[in-house]
Design an enzyme around this catalytic site. Structure first.
Site, PDB file in Angstrom:
ATOM      1  CB  CYS A 115      31.794  29.109  41.092  1.00  0.00           C
ATOM      2  SG  CYS A 115      32.289  28.776  42.781  1.00  0.00           S
ATOM      3  CG  HIS A 171      35.045  25.180  40.686  1.00  0.00           C
ATOM      4  ND1 HIS A 171      36.279  25.565  41.160  1.00  0.00           N
ATOM      5  CD2 HIS A 171      34.136  25.937  41.371  1.00  0.00           C
ATOM      6  CE1 HIS A 171      36.125  26.510  42.078  1.00  0.00           C
ATOM      7  NE2 HIS A 171      34.837  26.757  42.215  1.00  0.00           N
TER       8      HIS A 171
HETATM    9  P1  NAP Z   1      37.132  38.660  47.811  1.00  0.00           P
HETATM   10  O1  NAP Z   1      38.284  38.494  46.903  1.00  0.00           O
HETATM   11  O2  NAP Z   1      37.313  38.389  49.257  1.00  0.00           O
HETATM   12  O3  NAP Z   1      36.548  40.179  47.624  1.00  0.00           O
HETATM   13  C1  NAP Z   1      35.553  40.725  48.456  1.00  0.00           C
HETATM   14  C2  NAP Z   1      35.219  42.179  48.103  1.00  0.00           C
HETATM   15  O4  NAP Z   1      34.230  42.665  49.045  1.00  0.00           O
HETATM   16  C3  NAP Z   1      36.415  43.153  48.170  1.00  0.00           C
HETATM   17  O5  NAP Z   1      36.342  44.082  47.109  1.00  0.00           O
HETATM   18  C4  NAP Z   1      36.194  43.889  49.496  1.00  0.00           C
HETATM   19  O6  NAP Z   1      36.687  45.229  49.501  1.00  0.00           O
HETATM   20  C5  NAP Z   1      34.671  43.934  49.533  1.00  0.00           C
HETATM   21  N1  NAP Z   1      34.199  44.157  50.912  1.00  0.00           N
HETATM   22  C6  NAP Z   1      34.539  43.466  52.031  1.00  0.00           C
HETATM   23  N2  NAP Z   1      33.936  44.000  53.115  1.00  0.00           N
HETATM   24  C7  NAP Z   1      33.223  45.059  52.661  1.00  0.00           C
HETATM   25  C8  NAP Z   1      32.386  46.037  53.313  1.00  0.00           C
HETATM   26  N3  NAP Z   1      32.167  46.026  54.635  1.00  0.00           N
HETATM   27  N4  NAP Z   1      31.781  46.977  52.527  1.00  0.00           N
HETATM   28  C9  NAP Z   1      31.993  47.000  51.196  1.00  0.00           C
HETATM   29  N5  NAP Z   1      32.782  46.135  50.544  1.00  0.00           N
HETATM   30  C10 NAP Z   1      33.386  45.171  51.269  1.00  0.00           C
HETATM   31  O7  NAP Z   1      35.919  37.713  47.364  1.00  0.00           O
HETATM   32  P2  NAP Z   1      35.602  37.089  45.900  1.00  0.00           P
HETATM   33  O8  NAP Z   1      36.194  35.751  45.748  1.00  0.00           O
HETATM   34  O9  NAP Z   1      35.847  38.144  44.877  1.00  0.00           O
HETATM   35  O10 NAP Z   1      34.027  36.833  46.026  1.00  0.00           O
HETATM   36  C11 NAP Z   1      33.081  37.892  45.990  1.00  0.00           C
HETATM   37  C12 NAP Z   1      31.674  37.317  46.075  1.00  0.00           C
HETATM   38  O11 NAP Z   1      31.446  36.481  44.930  1.00  0.00           O
HETATM   39  C13 NAP Z   1      31.454  36.417  47.309  1.00  0.00           C
HETATM   40  O12 NAP Z   1      30.157  36.608  47.771  1.00  0.00           O
HETATM   41  C14 NAP Z   1      31.687  35.016  46.766  1.00  0.00           C
HETATM   42  O13 NAP Z   1      31.009  34.041  47.503  1.00  0.00           O
HETATM   43  C15 NAP Z   1      31.123  35.143  45.350  1.00  0.00           C
HETATM   44  N6  NAP Z   1      31.656  34.216  44.358  1.00  0.00           N
HETATM   45  C16 NAP Z   1      33.013  34.008  44.230  1.00  0.00           C
HETATM   46  C17 NAP Z   1      33.488  33.127  43.244  1.00  0.00           C
HETATM   47  C18 NAP Z   1      34.956  32.849  43.042  1.00  0.00           C
HETATM   48  O14 NAP Z   1      35.267  31.946  42.205  1.00  0.00           O
HETATM   49  N7  NAP Z   1      35.880  33.538  43.705  1.00  0.00           N
HETATM   50  C19 NAP Z   1      32.579  32.490  42.406  1.00  0.00           C
HETATM   51  C20 NAP Z   1      31.224  32.736  42.543  1.00  0.00           C
HETATM   52  C21 NAP Z   1      30.770  33.603  43.531  1.00  0.00           C
HETATM   53  P3  NAP Z   1      38.041  45.667  50.318  1.00  0.00           P
HETATM   54  O15 NAP Z   1      39.198  45.213  49.477  1.00  0.00           O
HETATM   55  O16 NAP Z   1      37.918  47.142  50.381  1.00  0.00           O
HETATM   56  O17 NAP Z   1      37.976  44.970  51.643  1.00  0.00           O
END
Ligand code: NAP
Length: 346
Positions: free
Chosen positions: A152, A245
């Site tokens: 990001c 950011h």
């Molecule tokens: P998050 O809120 O923690 O969400 C993670 C997701 O992954 C949830 O839907 C969770 O499902 C799922 N998950 C976890 N363990 C799993 C498993 N064993 N099998 C299948 N699904 C599973 O994270 P986020 O902030 O949305 O980020 C998601 C990705 O995007 C990450 O890789 C992060 O680095 C990237 N990212 C985030 C941002 C940001 O600004 N937040 C920006 C760029 C990139 P459950 O609810 O069922 O556990």
């Protein structure tokens, strides 16, 4: 379902990025969500019953009653947008591509793999030619591929610097980020750690910015990316801001340029690449951009820069800002998919 729309799925549908994807894809002219998936804990449950919905608008009616599935082949869709936790994204995304899905990923896992395009369409769309090399790497069934969008902060840095890099070259960049709490997912950083505070460390973030930027600003040449040769140093901080950011960027150009020339090249770039929003907007007001006022510009897709001034160490310094879960994640993934479709690559 309308016949013209492409069926898409959202992996990690319950997370911060997954929810943003679902929110942005509502009424999308090209895509229609036909499958949602998350971990085994959520699979088998109805979306509205299990999700801790964080978006300002309601859960789209077409998704609220859907059953969450496991992240396995068999989902009824052609494209999957992945907002999966990086602990599991690598294996799941590779398996989906192997089975013929077009995987558009927000996770770090495949970004730096040689055959995987790391793309911001307004910057390096030509890198998508790497797709041709993926059948060997991933042994994908016909049509299967992985496309990634950057970290990001990297997106904001690359969009801010790209026109300057194109016009004058860059030899050195120093960037200090002030990153929003939503960048850490949900529930993310505990409130008692972040309220009234700055945390001067975000795991792996500096390395991602320093390496991904060189790939993105690199050149596609005969089936590979020749990385840009810029010295980049990143320092990352988590601050008590909800979305957006902000970063202070200092840079040295290869060819010397005046302030007027730099501003002209930013303006021309914005005019050239403008879609239905400003891709890069310059503020004359030196107190802008600010996350509270500007992160949502262009429906969260505009990167804003301001306060370009001389730097006594490198040549120039400025402030940049982008919405981390839209421009830096869900929105970035969606414009990659739109671009693939427009170019007939899907
Ligand atoms: P998050 O809120 O923690 O969400 C993670 C997701 O992954 C949830 O839907 C969770 O499902 C799922 N998950 C976890 N363990 C799993 C498993 N064993 N099998 C299948 N699904 C599973 O994270 P986020 O902030 O949305 O980020 C998601 C990705 O995007 C990450 O890789 C992060 O680095 C990237 N990212 C985030 C941002 C940001 O600004 N937040 C920006 C760029 C990139 P459950 O609810 O069922 O556990």
């Amino acid at each position: 379902m309308s016949k013209q729309k492409i069926k898409v799925g959202v992996l990690g549908c319950t997370g911060a990025v997954g929810q943003k994807l679902i929110s942005l894809l509502e009424d999308h002219p090209l895509f229609e969500i036909t499958a949602i998936a998350a971990s085994e804990n959520s699979a088998g449950k109805i979306y509205k019953d299990v999700v801790n919905w964080l978006e300002a608008k309601d859960i789209p009616a077409s998704v609220a009653g859907m059953t969450i599935q496991k992240c396995l082949p068999g989902l009824d869709c052609k494209i999957v947008f992945s907002g999966l936790d990086s602990k599991v994204a690598g294996e799941i995304e590779q398996n989906m591509a192997l089975h013929g899905y077009v995987v558009i990923s927000n996770s770090k896992n495949h970004r730096m793999v040689d055959e995987v395009p790391l793309v911001i369409p307004e910057v390096n769309a030509e890198h998508l030619q790497l797709i041709q090399k993926q059948s060997g790497q991933f042994k994908c069934k016909e049509g299967g591929m992985i496309i990634t969008n950057p970290n990001c902060s990297t997106v904001v840095l690359c969009v801010s610097l790209f026109p300057i890099y194109k016009c004058f070259g860059l030899s050195k960049v120093v960037v200090t980020t002030m990153q929003a709490i939503s960048g850490a997912g949900y529930p993310g950083v505990p409130s008692l750690d972040i309220l009234g505070n700055v945390i001067p460390y975000i795991s792996e973030e500096e390395g991602k910015i320093e390496t991904e930027t060189l790939k993105i600003l690199g050149k596609y040449d005969s089936g590979a990316i020749k990385f840009a040769s810029i010295k980049i140093s990143a320092m990352c901080n988590r601050v008590a801001v909800k979305d957006g950011h902000t970063m202070s960027i200092s840079f040295e150009t290869e060819r010397k340029a005046s302030k007027e020339e730099i501003l002209k090249c930013i303006e021309e770039y914005n005019r050239e690449v403008k879609v239905d929003f400003d891709v890069l907007r310059y503020f004359d007001n030196p107190a802008r951009p600010q996350p509270l006022l500007d992160a949502a510009k262009g429906k969260g897709m505009t990167v804003s820069v301001g306060n370009l001034r001389e730097c006594s160490v490198l040549d120039w310094k400025m402030t940049a800002l982008g919405h981390n879960t839209i421009r830096g994640a869900a929105g970035a993934a969606i414009i990659n998919a739109e671009y693939l479709l427009r170019k007939g690559l899907v």
